[in-house]
Structures are given as C-alpha cells and as structure tokens.
Enzyme design. Sequence first.
Site, mmCIF file in Angstrom:
data_model
loop_
_atom_site.group_PDB
_atom_site.id
_atom_site.type_symbol
_atom_site.label_atom_id
_atom_site.label_comp_id
_atom_site.label_asym_id
_atom_site.label_seq_id
_atom_site.Cartn_x
_atom_site.Cartn_y
_atom_site.Cartn_z
ATOM 1 C CE1 TYR A 142 11.694 2.191 15.114
ATOM 2 C CE2 TYR A 142 10.752 0.286 16.202
ATOM 3 C CZ TYR A 142 10.676 1.612 15.822
ATOM 4 O OH TYR A 142 9.575 2.348 16.155
ATOM 5 C CE LYS A 189 14.005 17.678 16.121
ATOM 6 N NZ LYS A 189 13.102 18.811 16.268
ATOM 7 C CG ASP A 221 9.746 19.268 15.762
ATOM 8 O OD1 ASP A 221 10.010 18.997 14.575
ATOM 9 O OD2 ASP A 221 10.427 20.068 16.429
ATOM 10 C CG ASP A 245 6.323 2.621 15.740
ATOM 11 O OD1 ASP A 245 5.111 2.404 15.691
ATOM 12 O OD2 ASP A 245 7.109 1.998 16.482
ATOM 13 C CG ASP A 249 0.356 4.064 17.046
ATOM 14 O OD1 ASP A 249 0.377 3.326 16.035
ATOM 15 O OD2 ASP A 249 0.404 3.636 18.207
#
Length: 365
Positions: A142, A189, A221, A245, A249
């Site tokens: 970001y 990751k 993942d 983020d 959700d």
Amino acid sequence: MKKKIIILPGDGIGKEVTAEGKRVLEKIAEIFDHTFEFEEAVIGHDAIESTGQSLPDETLSKLRNCDAILFGAVGHPKYDNDPTLKVRPEQGLLKMRKELGLYANLRPIRLFDELLESSSIKAEILRGADILFFRELTGDVYFGEKGRKDDGRTAYDVMIYHRYEIERIAHKAFQAACTRKRKVTSVDKANVLESSRLWRETVQEISKQYADVTLEHLFVDSAAMKLIQNPRSFDVILTGNLFGDILTDEASQIAGSMGMLASASVGDTVGLYEPIHGSAHDITGKGIANPLASILSVALLLDISFGLKEEADTVIKAVEQTLKAGFRTVDIANPKTVKEKIVNTQTMGNCVLKQLSMINEPISQ
Ligand code: NAD
C-alpha cells in the site's frame, strides 16, 4: 468524563451506519453521565467534491486535536470504474492512517450465538470461534514505491517492510495474546517473499520476550484455508497490511456478515474506530445497511481510547439482546427462521438504544 469525538461519516453507507454509532455514543454519555462533544469532518468522495482533496487539511487538523475518531467508509463508483482518476477517496484513508501513525488495526471476530445459523459456514465449525486480528496498517504494498513503465504497459507496487514496523505491531499482538488464550499465529508468505522472511525473523525474535505465548507461523494461502476449515484453532492472528485486508474480509463470514465486524486502528496517538466494510454502493440510500459494525466500533472506542470497559460491555450486551429479541437487518437474516423481524438501519439503531436503556433501568423493588 469529558471527551471530544470527531465523526467522520465518509461516503455511501458510511453516513448511514455512523449516524447510528453516534446515537449510541450519545446514549452512553446520558446513561453514564459523561460529556461527549462531537464535531463532524469530511473525507473521501464528498471531500474531493467540496475541496479537491480526499483528506482536507482542515479535517486532518481536527483529527489531530480530538480524543477519538468514529469513521464510516470511503469510496464511490465513479472511482471504482475509472482507475485513471488521480485524486481518489481511498488516498484520504491511507493518508489519515499514515499521518496519525495508526499502525495497528485490531479486528475482533466476534460470533454472536444468535447468528450461528446466518453464516455460510456450518454452525458446528463456528461455535466458540474467537479470533483477534492484528493487521499492520502503514507498510506493505500500500505504501511501497508504485508506478508504470514501458509506456504504461508494465506496473509495479513494491512490498516493503521495515523492521521497526514489524516489531511494534508484534509487541501489540503478543501483549493481547497474554490476556487471551496465549497463542499468536503469524501469517506471511516467507517461502516466496523477502519482506515476509524479515517479518518471520522479526516475529520470532520478539516472541522470545513472551515465553508463555505459543507462536505458530502459517503461509497466507494455508491460513486462508484453515480459517474456514477450523476457525476455533486461532486466538491472535498477526499479519501484514495486504494479507490482513484479505483475510479479515474472509473472516467476516465467521461473524455472519461484513455488517457485523468492527475495527480499531491505533498507534501512539488518537484511535480511529470503523466498521471493516466499505461504502457499499449497491445498498447505499436503501436504508438497509447493518449498523451493528459501527455500533460495535463504538464499544471498541469506549474501551480502548477511553478505558470505559463497563460502558463498552454495555454496548456489546445491548447488541446481543437486540439479536436475541430477533431483530435482523437483511444481511444477517436467516430465511429459515420465522421468528426474526427484519428491520432497517435506523430501526436497528433504535432497538440497540432501547436495549441500552433497559439494561440500565434500576431494578424495581
Ligand atoms: P463493501 O464492504 O462496501 O461491500 C461488500 C458487500 O458487503 C456488498 O455487497 C455490500 O452491500 C455488503 N455490505 C457491506 N457492508 C454492509 C453492511 N453494513 N450491511 C449490509 N451489507 C453490507 O466492499 P466493496 O463493494 O468491495 O467496495 C465498495 C466501495 O467501498 C469501494 O469504493 C471500495 O473502494 C470502498 N471500500 C472502502 C473501505 C473503507 O473505507 N475502509 C473498505 C473497503 C472498501
């Protein structure tokens, strides 16, 4: 207690749900004899229209001079459908986080028993799940360098983390775990990304200061899969900006709906409280948005910024009683249940206010 709160409704349903959050703050002030002074400010699409800036200087200066911020959401279809526009509502949100040093985003995944059947996940998998996310908020893709080259045919966003950014949020996550089930799951990751290897290395080092907290690492993942497969296996989840983020959700489905999830963004100064959802253009103006995420954000505000635990618990209790009484906005309605009463945004707010009054009525002799 006397406090100044800035109300930042933003765009779309941000306005609709924040109005209900504010009414709850007013009611709490009345019941517990506090003085909450409110001031409104603009951000996002509305701010661009009126000032040309997504976070006007006047808004920023108000935010720097208050005790807490209740925020709605930013976003407008005009920008979603035209990626070439240079001034964008979400820039205001990112700038606000950066300018106020709000580096830690806390997202409790609270599952009310009354909504067990409303989730798309089976009740027996969900029952008892209680997760607290710590999403890093001021680093990652970001805020890394971004741009285009080759006449616009190639684009890049640099995923970047500094050690101090990882250290400070890791401390917050471990400290929270000490008050819960003493487990931190760090999500990265690290098999592919160098920034994730720094993340993992740093979290491992910080964990040595919290010997009685169990640390586990998961690749993002695998974490995405386990969240749905066995949400009860998590306590505190610590992760970066992008992964957080997406995962939060996904986790909103554990709580039944995006309209149920509150969040707190904190750093070293003022705290910002907001639902995790966006401005939801698809339902804006219909009066059907669920205001409970904003109302639960008020509970976080009272607890974290003002240390008013009893008041915060009272808000959560009022939400629980409202759900027990069968009131539902459409997003959390279960078509199989006939006892439920479908209500609009404002009526849901009224129900919570009523429960707040009832919880605090003196018991008659
Ligand atoms: P969204 O969160 O706005 O909506 C996703 C889905 O959830 C929609 O179907 C919506 O109707 C539903 N929903 C969300 N909140 C709800 C509520 N309170 N009650 C009932 N249903 C609810 O995400 P999106 O559709 O991807 O994005 C819409 C806009 O919001 C975009 O412009 C995006 O940039 C912006 N956005 C802003 C924020 C923020 O301000 N923090 C966060 C995410 C998205």
